[in-house]
Design a protein around this motif. Structure first.
Motif, PDB file in Angstrom:
ATOM      1  N   LYS A 117       0.812  -1.216   0.000  1.00 40.26           N
ATOM      2  CA  LYS A 117       0.000   0.000   0.000  1.00 40.26           C
ATOM      3  C   LYS A 117       0.851   1.274   0.000  1.00 40.26           C
ATOM      4  CE  LYS A 117      -0.988   1.088   4.891  1.00 40.26           C
ATOM      5  NZ  LYS A 117      -0.055   0.177   5.586  1.00 40.26           N
ATOM      6  N   THR A 138       2.714   4.677  12.529  1.00 40.27           N
ATOM      7  CA  THR A 138       3.486   5.111  11.370  1.00 40.27           C
ATOM      8  C   THR A 138       4.160   6.432  11.664  1.00 40.27           C
ATOM      9  OG1 THR A 138       3.442   5.268   8.958  1.00 40.27           O
ATOM     10  CG2 THR A 138       1.658   6.380  10.134  1.00 40.27           C
ATOM     11  N   TYR A 183       3.115   6.590  -0.416  1.00 43.39           N
ATOM     12  CA  TYR A 183       1.670   6.809  -0.296  1.00 43.39           C
ATOM     13  C   TYR A 183       1.036   7.722  -1.336  1.00 43.39           C
ATOM     14  CZ  TYR A 183       2.225   4.101   3.861  1.00 43.39           C
ATOM     15  OH  TYR A 183       2.533   3.061   4.693  1.00 43.39           O
TER      16      TYR A 183
HETATM   17  C1  LIG Z   1       1.014   0.442   6.252  1.00 46.07           C
HETATM   18  C2  LIG Z   1       1.630  -0.739   6.852  1.00 46.07           C
HETATM   19  C3  LIG Z   1       3.019  -0.919   6.803  1.00 46.07           C
HETATM   20  C4  LIG Z   1       3.974   0.108   6.279  1.00 46.07           C
HETATM   21  O1  LIG Z   1       4.010   1.209   7.141  1.00 46.07           O
HETATM   22  P1  LIG Z   1       5.066   2.404   6.987  1.00 46.07           P
HETATM   23  O2  LIG Z   1       4.655   3.372   8.054  1.00 46.07           O
HETATM   24  O3  LIG Z   1       4.891   2.981   5.616  1.00 46.07           O
HETATM   25  O4  LIG Z   1       6.425   1.856   7.211  1.00 46.07           O
HETATM   26  C5  LIG Z   1       3.520  -2.117   7.319  1.00 46.07           C
HETATM   27  N1  LIG Z   1       2.703  -3.047   7.864  1.00 46.07           N
HETATM   28  C6  LIG Z   1       1.360  -2.886   7.947  1.00 46.07           C
HETATM   29  C7  LIG Z   1       0.521  -3.934   8.537  1.00 46.07           C
HETATM   30  C8  LIG Z   1       0.783  -1.717   7.449  1.00 46.07           C
HETATM   31  O5  LIG Z   1      -0.544  -1.565   7.538  1.00 46.07           O
END
Ligand SMILES: *Cc1c(COP(=O)(O)O)cnc(C)c1O
Length: 452
Positions: free
Chosen positions: A83, A218, A401
Protein backbone atom coordinates in the motif's frame (compact mmCIF):
# COMPACT_ATOMS: atom_id res chain seq x y z
CA UNK A 1 27.58 41.31 -22.57
CA UNK A 2 23.96 40.57 -21.89
CA UNK A 3 21.99 42.97 -19.78
CA UNK A 4 21.27 41.79 -16.23
CA UNK A 5 17.61 41.08 -15.65
CA UNK A 6 15.78 43.52 -13.47
CA UNK A 7 14.89 42.28 -10.03
CA UNK A 8 12.19 44.31 -8.41
CA UNK A 9 12.83 45.41 -4.84
CA UNK A 10 10.59 43.92 -2.20
CA UNK A 11 9.63 45.19 1.22
CA UNK A 12 9.42 42.36 3.67
CA UNK A 13 7.87 42.36 7.09
CA UNK A 14 10.38 41.05 9.61
CA UNK A 15 8.73 38.36 11.69
CA UNK A 16 10.31 37.71 15.06
CA UNK A 17 10.38 33.98 14.33
CA UNK A 18 12.74 31.48 15.87
CA UNK A 19 15.71 30.40 13.82
CA UNK A 20 16.43 26.71 13.49
CA UNK A 21 19.74 25.39 14.77
CA UNK A 22 21.30 26.49 11.49
CA UNK A 23 20.15 30.07 11.93
CA UNK A 24 17.75 31.98 9.69
CA UNK A 25 17.03 29.97 6.54
CA UNK A 26 18.66 31.39 3.47
CA UNK A 27 18.69 30.69 -0.21
CA UNK A 28 16.71 27.72 -1.46
CA UNK A 29 19.10 25.62 -3.56
CA UNK A 30 17.58 24.65 -6.88
CA UNK A 31 17.44 20.98 -7.92
CA UNK A 32 17.94 20.78 -11.67
CA UNK A 33 18.76 17.08 -12.10
CA UNK A 34 17.75 13.74 -10.61
CA UNK A 35 20.36 10.99 -11.01
CA UNK A 36 21.96 13.04 -13.78
CA UNK A 37 18.72 13.41 -15.70
CA UNK A 38 17.57 16.99 -16.37
CA UNK A 39 14.20 17.68 -14.80
CA UNK A 40 13.39 20.24 -17.47
CA UNK A 41 13.99 17.69 -20.25
CA UNK A 42 11.94 15.07 -18.40
CA UNK A 43 9.03 17.52 -18.20
CA UNK A 44 9.38 18.27 -21.92
CA UNK A 45 9.37 14.60 -22.81
CA UNK A 46 6.77 13.25 -20.40
CA UNK A 47 4.60 16.26 -19.66
CA UNK A 48 3.96 18.32 -16.56
CA UNK A 49 3.39 17.54 -13.73
CA UNK A 50 5.40 14.33 -13.53
CA UNK A 51 6.27 11.82 -10.85
CA UNK A 52 9.89 10.68 -11.02
CA UNK A 53 11.20 7.67 -9.09
CA UNK A 54 14.87 6.83 -8.70
CA UNK A 55 15.81 3.15 -8.93
CA UNK A 56 19.25 4.03 -7.60
CA UNK A 57 17.82 5.56 -4.44
CA UNK A 58 15.38 2.70 -3.89
CA UNK A 59 18.13 0.08 -4.10
CA UNK A 60 20.58 2.12 -2.06
CA UNK A 61 18.03 2.73 0.71
CA UNK A 62 16.94 -0.92 0.76
CA UNK A 63 20.52 -2.15 1.02
CA UNK A 64 21.24 0.30 3.81
CA UNK A 65 18.21 -0.92 5.76
CA UNK A 66 18.99 -4.59 5.11
CA UNK A 67 22.57 -4.13 6.20
CA UNK A 68 21.56 -2.36 9.41
CA UNK A 69 19.41 -5.32 10.47
CA UNK A 70 21.34 -8.25 9.02
CA UNK A 71 24.60 -7.14 10.62
CA UNK A 72 22.90 -7.26 14.04
CA UNK A 73 20.63 -10.29 13.72
CA UNK A 74 21.14 -13.70 12.12
CA UNK A 75 17.92 -14.03 10.14
CA UNK A 76 16.26 -10.96 8.61
CA UNK A 77 13.54 -10.73 5.99
CA UNK A 78 11.94 -7.60 4.54
CA UNK A 79 8.46 -7.74 3.05
CA UNK A 80 7.46 -4.86 0.81
CA UNK A 81 4.38 -2.97 2.02
CA UNK A 82 2.29 -2.78 -1.16
CA UNK A 83 0.00 0.00 0.00
CA UNK A 84 2.99 2.34 0.40
CA UNK A 85 3.64 2.23 -3.34
CA UNK A 86 2.25 -0.59 -5.45
CA UNK A 87 3.42 0.53 -8.87
CA UNK A 88 4.62 -2.79 -10.27
CA UNK A 89 8.03 -1.45 -11.27
CA UNK A 90 8.59 -0.31 -7.69
CA UNK A 91 7.43 -3.61 -6.18
CA UNK A 92 9.64 -5.57 -8.54
CA UNK A 93 12.76 -3.65 -7.51
CA UNK A 94 12.09 -4.67 -3.91
CA UNK A 95 11.39 -8.27 -4.97
CA UNK A 96 14.63 -8.31 -6.98
CA UNK A 97 16.40 -7.16 -3.82
CA UNK A 98 14.88 -10.10 -1.96
CA UNK A 99 11.82 -8.62 -0.25
CA UNK A 100 8.61 -10.64 0.06
CA UNK A 101 5.21 -8.96 -0.41
CA UNK A 102 3.05 -7.56 2.41
CA UNK A 103 -0.53 -6.90 1.31
CA UNK A 104 -3.68 -5.66 3.03
CA UNK A 105 -6.47 -6.44 0.55
CA UNK A 106 -7.55 -8.96 -2.04
CA UNK A 107 -6.61 -6.45 -4.74
CA UNK A 108 -3.05 -6.11 -3.41
CA UNK A 109 -2.83 -9.88 -2.93
CA UNK A 110 -3.63 -10.44 -6.62
CA UNK A 111 -1.21 -7.69 -7.61
CA UNK A 112 1.60 -9.48 -5.76
CA UNK A 113 0.68 -12.81 -7.37
CA UNK A 114 0.65 -11.23 -10.82
CA UNK A 115 4.05 -9.70 -10.14
CA UNK A 116 5.22 -13.28 -9.69
CA UNK A 117 5.63 -13.43 -5.91
CA UNK A 118 5.14 -17.05 -4.78
CA UNK A 119 2.03 -17.40 -2.61
CA UNK A 120 3.99 -18.69 0.37
CA UNK A 121 6.03 -15.46 0.42
CA UNK A 122 3.01 -13.17 0.66
CA UNK A 123 2.07 -11.80 4.06
CA UNK A 124 -1.64 -11.05 4.18
CA UNK A 125 -2.45 -8.33 6.74
CA UNK A 126 -5.42 -6.10 7.38
CA UNK A 127 -8.94 -6.27 8.78
CA UNK A 128 -10.64 -6.92 5.42
CA UNK A 129 -10.10 -10.39 4.01
CA UNK A 130 -13.12 -11.90 2.32
CA UNK A 131 -13.86 -15.62 2.49
CA UNK A 132 -12.75 -15.86 -1.14
CA UNK A 133 -9.48 -14.05 -0.29
CA UNK A 134 -8.90 -16.37 2.66
CA UNK A 135 -9.58 -19.50 0.59
CA UNK A 136 -7.06 -18.39 -2.02
CA UNK A 137 -4.47 -17.44 0.61
CA UNK A 138 -4.93 -20.80 2.35
CA UNK A 139 -4.57 -22.83 -0.82
CA UNK A 140 -1.48 -20.79 -1.76
CA UNK A 141 0.12 -21.39 1.65
CA UNK A 142 0.34 -17.64 2.27
CA UNK A 143 1.10 -16.14 5.66
CA UNK A 144 -2.21 -14.95 7.08
CA UNK A 145 -1.97 -12.42 9.89
CA UNK A 146 -5.19 -12.62 11.88
CA UNK A 147 -6.72 -9.28 12.84
CA UNK A 148 -9.81 -10.19 14.91
CA UNK A 149 -11.77 -13.12 16.37
CA UNK A 150 -14.32 -13.18 13.53
CA UNK A 151 -11.49 -13.78 11.10
CA UNK A 152 -9.93 -16.40 13.38
CA UNK A 153 -13.18 -18.38 13.45
CA UNK A 154 -13.60 -18.04 9.68
CA UNK A 155 -10.11 -19.47 9.18
CA UNK A 156 -10.71 -22.35 11.60
CA UNK A 157 -13.93 -23.12 9.75
CA UNK A 158 -12.19 -22.96 6.35
CA UNK A 159 -9.32 -25.15 7.51
CA UNK A 160 -11.82 -27.92 8.32
CA UNK A 161 -13.88 -27.39 5.21
CA UNK A 162 -10.83 -27.35 2.93
CA UNK A 163 -8.91 -29.93 4.94
CA UNK A 164 -5.85 -27.66 4.95
CA UNK A 165 -3.49 -26.35 7.61
CA UNK A 166 -3.42 -22.58 7.12
CA UNK A 167 -0.24 -20.79 8.19
CA UNK A 168 -1.21 -18.00 10.52
CA UNK A 169 0.26 -15.30 12.73
CA UNK A 170 -1.49 -13.19 15.34
CA UNK A 171 -1.42 -9.43 15.01
CA UNK A 172 -0.77 -7.89 18.41
CA UNK A 173 -1.38 -4.29 19.50
CA UNK A 174 0.18 -2.92 22.65
CA UNK A 175 1.18 0.04 24.76
CA UNK A 176 4.67 1.10 23.72
CA UNK A 177 4.45 4.63 25.09
CA UNK A 178 2.99 6.16 21.93
CA UNK A 179 -0.51 7.57 22.17
CA UNK A 180 -3.15 7.14 21.03
CA UNK A 181 -2.45 3.39 20.91
CA UNK A 182 -3.26 1.79 17.57
CA UNK A 183 -5.55 -0.72 19.24
CA UNK A 184 -8.00 -1.08 16.37
CA UNK A 185 -5.85 -3.67 14.61
CA UNK A 186 -5.17 -7.08 16.03
CA UNK A 187 -5.42 -8.34 19.59
CA UNK A 188 -4.35 -6.40 22.67
CA UNK A 189 -1.29 -7.50 24.63
CA UNK A 190 -1.92 -5.88 28.00
CA UNK A 191 -5.47 -7.11 28.57
CA UNK A 192 -4.60 -10.70 27.67
CA UNK A 193 -6.55 -10.81 24.43
CA UNK A 194 -3.48 -11.64 22.32
CA UNK A 195 -2.61 -14.57 24.60
CA UNK A 196 -6.24 -15.67 24.42
CA UNK A 197 -6.14 -15.60 20.61
CA UNK A 198 -2.93 -17.60 20.61
CA UNK A 199 -4.50 -20.26 22.85
CA UNK A 200 -7.53 -20.48 20.58
CA UNK A 201 -5.31 -20.97 17.53
CA UNK A 202 -3.47 -23.75 19.37
CA UNK A 203 -6.73 -25.31 20.57
CA UNK A 204 -8.12 -25.42 17.03
CA UNK A 205 -5.42 -27.99 16.16
CA UNK A 206 -5.98 -27.21 12.49
CA UNK A 207 -4.00 -23.97 12.20
CA UNK A 208 -0.24 -23.71 11.96
CA UNK A 209 0.85 -20.81 14.20
CA UNK A 210 4.10 -19.64 12.70
CA UNK A 211 4.53 -16.03 13.78
CA UNK A 212 3.61 -12.99 15.79
CA UNK A 213 3.08 -9.60 14.24
CA UNK A 214 2.78 -6.00 15.34
CA UNK A 215 2.66 -2.69 13.50
CA UNK A 216 2.76 -0.05 16.21
CA UNK A 217 1.95 2.98 14.07
CA UNK A 218 3.49 5.11 11.37
CA UNK A 219 6.10 7.87 11.17
CA UNK A 220 7.43 6.72 14.55
CA UNK A 221 10.38 8.76 15.79
CA UNK A 222 10.98 6.72 18.94
CA UNK A 223 13.30 3.74 18.65
CA UNK A 224 12.51 2.89 22.27
CA UNK A 225 8.92 2.09 21.26
CA UNK A 226 10.26 -0.67 18.99
CA UNK A 227 12.48 -2.08 21.72
CA UNK A 228 9.43 -2.36 23.98
CA UNK A 229 7.31 -3.89 21.19
CA UNK A 230 9.99 -6.46 20.35
CA UNK A 231 10.27 -7.35 24.03
CA UNK A 232 6.52 -7.85 24.38
CA UNK A 233 6.27 -10.08 21.30
CA UNK A 234 9.29 -12.02 22.55
CA UNK A 235 7.60 -12.61 25.90
CA UNK A 236 4.56 -14.07 24.11
CA UNK A 237 6.89 -16.31 22.11
CA UNK A 238 8.51 -17.53 25.32
CA UNK A 239 5.12 -18.27 26.92
CA UNK A 240 4.13 -20.22 23.80
CA UNK A 241 7.27 -22.30 23.92
CA UNK A 242 6.77 -23.01 27.63
CA UNK A 243 3.14 -24.04 27.32
CA UNK A 244 3.14 -25.80 23.94
CA UNK A 245 6.81 -26.43 23.13
CA UNK A 246 6.29 -24.46 19.95
CA UNK A 247 9.15 -22.37 18.53
CA UNK A 248 7.85 -19.61 16.29
CA UNK A 249 9.27 -19.25 12.78
CA UNK A 250 9.18 -15.46 12.81
CA UNK A 251 8.49 -12.26 14.68
CA UNK A 252 7.23 -9.51 12.39
CA UNK A 253 7.81 -5.96 13.65
CA UNK A 254 5.69 -4.30 10.93
CA UNK A 255 6.60 -0.90 9.50
CA UNK A 256 6.35 2.64 10.77
CA UNK A 257 9.89 3.98 10.70
CA UNK A 258 9.80 7.74 10.07
CA UNK A 259 11.09 8.91 6.71
CA UNK A 260 13.12 12.10 6.42
CA UNK A 261 10.07 14.21 5.60
CA UNK A 262 9.14 17.02 8.00
CA UNK A 263 5.80 16.78 9.75
CA UNK A 264 3.59 19.84 9.32
CA UNK A 265 4.50 22.48 11.84
CA UNK A 266 7.49 20.53 13.23
CA UNK A 267 10.25 22.74 14.59
CA UNK A 268 13.20 20.72 13.33
CA UNK A 269 13.39 19.26 9.84
CA UNK A 270 12.83 15.51 9.47
CA UNK A 271 16.36 15.13 8.12
CA UNK A 272 17.53 15.96 11.67
CA UNK A 273 14.91 14.12 13.69
CA UNK A 274 14.30 10.80 11.89
CA UNK A 275 16.34 7.99 13.48
CA UNK A 276 18.57 6.02 11.11
CA UNK A 277 17.99 2.37 10.13
CA UNK A 278 20.90 1.55 12.44
CA UNK A 279 19.08 3.18 15.37
CA UNK A 280 15.87 1.23 14.70
CA UNK A 281 17.79 -1.99 14.12
CA UNK A 282 19.73 -1.56 17.35
CA UNK A 283 16.52 -1.14 19.36
CA UNK A 284 14.59 -4.00 17.76
CA UNK A 285 17.37 -6.57 17.79
CA UNK A 286 18.27 -5.68 21.36
CA UNK A 287 14.61 -6.17 22.35
CA UNK A 288 14.67 -9.65 20.82
CA UNK A 289 18.13 -10.79 21.81
CA UNK A 290 17.92 -9.69 25.42
CA UNK A 291 14.60 -11.53 25.81
CA UNK A 292 14.21 -15.02 27.27
CA UNK A 293 14.06 -16.60 23.80
CA UNK A 294 16.73 -19.28 23.60
CA UNK A 295 19.56 -18.24 21.27
CA UNK A 296 19.19 -21.36 19.11
CA UNK A 297 15.47 -20.63 18.73
CA UNK A 298 15.72 -17.01 17.66
CA UNK A 299 12.92 -16.55 15.13
CA UNK A 300 13.35 -14.88 11.78
CA UNK A 301 12.90 -11.11 12.10
CA UNK A 302 10.44 -9.81 9.49
CA UNK A 303 10.15 -6.10 8.68
CA UNK A 304 7.40 -4.45 6.67
CA UNK A 305 9.08 -1.07 6.36
CA UNK A 306 7.19 1.14 3.90
CA UNK A 307 7.68 4.90 3.84
CA UNK A 308 11.28 4.90 5.11
CA UNK A 309 12.31 2.73 2.14
CA UNK A 310 10.66 4.69 -0.65
CA UNK A 311 9.91 8.30 0.33
CA UNK A 312 13.36 9.60 -0.57
CA UNK A 313 13.23 8.02 -4.05
CA UNK A 314 10.15 9.93 -5.24
CA UNK A 315 9.92 13.41 -6.78
CA UNK A 316 7.03 15.39 -8.16
CA UNK A 317 8.15 17.94 -10.75
CA UNK A 318 6.01 20.48 -12.53
CA UNK A 319 5.41 23.97 -13.81
CA UNK A 320 4.29 27.26 -12.32
CA UNK A 321 0.91 28.28 -13.75
CA UNK A 322 0.64 31.80 -12.36
CA UNK A 323 1.56 34.09 -9.53
CA UNK A 324 -0.66 36.52 -7.73
CA UNK A 325 -0.95 38.63 -4.64
CA UNK A 326 -3.54 37.81 -2.04
CA UNK A 327 -5.68 40.57 -0.57
CA UNK A 328 -3.49 40.70 2.54
CA UNK A 329 -0.40 41.31 0.46
CA UNK A 330 1.02 37.78 0.63
CA UNK A 331 2.45 36.21 -2.48
CA UNK A 332 0.71 33.21 -3.96
CA UNK A 333 2.18 30.86 -6.54
CA UNK A 334 -0.09 28.47 -8.41
CA UNK A 335 1.53 25.22 -9.51
CA UNK A 336 0.18 22.45 -11.72
CA UNK A 337 0.13 19.69 -9.07
CA UNK A 338 -2.48 19.80 -6.34
CA UNK A 339 -3.31 17.97 -3.15
CA UNK A 340 -5.15 15.33 -5.20
CA UNK A 341 -1.74 14.16 -6.46
CA UNK A 342 0.14 14.91 -3.27
CA UNK A 343 -1.92 13.37 -0.55
CA UNK A 344 0.99 13.62 1.87
CA UNK A 345 0.90 17.42 1.73
CA UNK A 346 -1.91 17.17 4.28
CA UNK A 347 0.59 16.12 6.88
CA UNK A 348 4.09 16.97 5.64
CA UNK A 349 5.77 20.30 5.00
CA UNK A 350 7.34 19.01 1.81
CA UNK A 351 10.73 20.21 0.64
CA UNK A 352 9.90 22.17 -2.51
CA UNK A 353 12.67 23.61 -4.69
CA UNK A 354 13.00 25.61 -7.86
CA UNK A 355 14.47 23.70 -10.81
CA UNK A 356 16.18 26.64 -12.49
CA UNK A 357 18.58 29.02 -10.83
CA UNK A 358 16.46 31.92 -9.77
CA UNK A 359 16.80 34.94 -7.58
CA UNK A 360 18.37 34.62 -4.15
CA UNK A 361 15.48 36.60 -2.77
CA UNK A 362 12.75 34.64 -1.09
CA UNK A 363 9.37 35.82 0.04
CA UNK A 364 6.68 34.41 2.28
CA UNK A 365 4.62 32.47 -0.26
CA UNK A 366 1.54 30.28 -0.33
CA UNK A 367 1.72 27.45 -2.87
CA UNK A 368 -1.61 26.56 -4.39
CA UNK A 369 -2.40 23.62 -6.62
CA UNK A 370 -4.47 23.93 -9.83
CA UNK A 371 -7.77 22.64 -8.46
CA UNK A 372 -10.78 24.90 -8.24
CA UNK A 373 -11.10 24.04 -4.55
CA UNK A 374 -10.17 26.11 -1.54
CA UNK A 375 -8.45 23.16 0.17
CA UNK A 376 -5.88 22.87 -2.60
CA UNK A 377 -2.94 24.28 -0.64
CA UNK A 378 0.32 22.44 -1.23
CA UNK A 379 2.23 24.58 1.29
CA UNK A 380 0.48 27.16 3.47
CA UNK A 381 3.54 29.30 3.78
CA UNK A 382 7.14 28.88 2.90
CA UNK A 383 10.01 31.19 2.03
CA UNK A 384 10.17 30.71 -1.70
CA UNK A 385 11.89 32.56 -4.53
CA UNK A 386 9.82 34.52 -7.00
CA UNK A 387 9.09 31.98 -9.70
CA UNK A 388 7.28 33.11 -12.82
CA UNK A 389 4.71 31.41 -15.02
CA UNK A 390 6.49 28.62 -16.91
CA UNK A 391 9.27 28.15 -14.33
CA UNK A 392 9.65 24.68 -12.87
CA UNK A 393 9.58 23.29 -9.36
CA UNK A 394 10.33 19.93 -7.83
CA UNK A 395 8.92 18.45 -4.64
CA UNK A 396 11.16 15.98 -2.79
CA UNK A 397 10.40 12.82 -0.80
CA UNK A 398 7.04 11.95 -2.26
CA UNK A 399 7.69 8.25 -2.96
CA UNK A 400 5.46 6.92 -0.16
CA UNK A 401 1.67 6.81 -0.30
CA UNK A 402 1.15 9.37 -3.07
CA UNK A 403 1.06 6.92 -5.99
CA UNK A 404 -1.47 4.85 -4.06
CA UNK A 405 -3.62 7.50 -2.36
CA UNK A 406 -3.78 10.01 -5.22
CA UNK A 407 -7.20 10.94 -6.49
CA UNK A 408 -8.44 11.38 -9.98
CA UNK A 409 -10.11 14.73 -9.38
CA UNK A 410 -10.68 17.57 -11.84
CA UNK A 411 -7.53 16.64 -13.77
CA UNK A 412 -5.90 13.40 -14.89
CA UNK A 413 -3.26 11.63 -12.89
CA UNK A 414 0.04 12.27 -14.66
CA UNK A 415 2.78 10.07 -16.05
CA UNK A 416 5.17 8.33 -13.66
CA UNK A 417 8.71 7.64 -14.82
CA UNK A 418 11.44 5.57 -13.24
CA UNK A 419 15.07 6.54 -13.72
CA UNK A 420 17.09 3.35 -14.05
CA UNK A 421 20.54 2.79 -12.54
CA UNK A 422 22.07 4.86 -15.35
CA UNK A 423 19.55 7.68 -14.95
CA UNK A 424 17.63 6.74 -18.11
CA UNK A 425 13.88 7.37 -17.82
CA UNK A 426 11.28 4.61 -18.33
CA UNK A 427 7.55 5.31 -18.33
CA UNK A 428 6.09 3.07 -15.59
CA UNK A 429 2.54 4.41 -15.40
CA UNK A 430 0.77 6.19 -18.20
CA UNK A 431 -1.09 9.44 -17.68
CA UNK A 432 -4.83 8.92 -17.57
CA UNK A 433 -7.00 10.13 -20.42
CA UNK A 434 -10.66 10.83 -21.02
CA UNK A 435 -10.96 7.25 -22.30
CA UNK A 436 -9.47 5.82 -19.08
CA UNK A 437 -12.13 7.58 -17.05
CA UNK A 438 -15.04 7.04 -19.45
CA UNK A 439 -14.23 3.35 -19.86
CA UNK A 440 -15.48 2.86 -16.29
CA UNK A 441 -18.83 4.52 -16.93
CA UNK A 442 -22.19 3.43 -18.35
CA UNK A 443 -24.96 5.74 -19.50
CA UNK A 444 -28.51 4.32 -19.27
CA UNK A 445 -30.34 4.46 -22.62
CA UNK A 446 -32.80 7.12 -21.53
CA UNK A 447 -29.91 9.45 -20.59
CA UNK A 448 -27.97 9.10 -23.83
CA UNK A 449 -29.47 12.04 -25.69
CA UNK A 450 -30.45 15.59 -25.00
CA UNK A 451 -31.47 18.64 -27.00
CA UNK A 452 -30.25 21.95 -25.84
C1 LIG B 1 1.01 0.44 6.25
C2 LIG B 1 1.63 -0.74 6.85
C3 LIG B 1 3.02 -0.92 6.80
C4 LIG B 1 3.97 0.11 6.28
O1 LIG B 1 4.01 1.21 7.14
P1 LIG B 1 5.07 2.40 6.99
O2 LIG B 1 4.66 3.37 8.05
O3 LIG B 1 4.89 2.98 5.62
O4 LIG B 1 6.43 1.86 7.21
C5 LIG B 1 3.52 -2.12 7.32
N1 LIG B 1 2.70 -3.05 7.86
C6 LIG B 1 1.36 -2.89 7.95
C7 LIG B 1 0.52 -3.93 8.54
C8 LIG B 1 0.78 -1.72 7.45
O5 LIG B 1 -0.54 -1.57 7.54
Amino acid sequence: MSKLTFERPIIQRVNAGLPSKYGIPRRLEPISHIDGSSIRSLLEEFGSPLFVLSEQTIRKTYREAYRAFSSRYPNVQFSWSYKTNYLNAVCNIFHQEGAWAEVVSGFEYHKALENGVPGELIIFNGPDKSIEDLKLAISNNSLIHIDHFDELYDIIHLSREMNERPKVAIRVNMDVGIYPIWDRFGFNYENGEAWDAINRVMASKTLDLIGLHTHIGTYILSTEAYRIAAGKLASLAVKLEKKYGLALKYIDMGGGFASKNTLRGAYYPGTDTAPSFDDFAEAITSGLMSSEIKPDHLPMLVLETGRALIDEAGYLAGTVLATKRLSDGRRATIIDAGVNLLFTSFWYDHDIRPVEIVSDQTEDTTLYGPLCMNIDVVRGNLMFPLLKKGDHYVIRRVGAYNNTQWLQFITFRPNVVMLDMKGKPHLIRRRESLETINSQEEIPDHLKNFNL
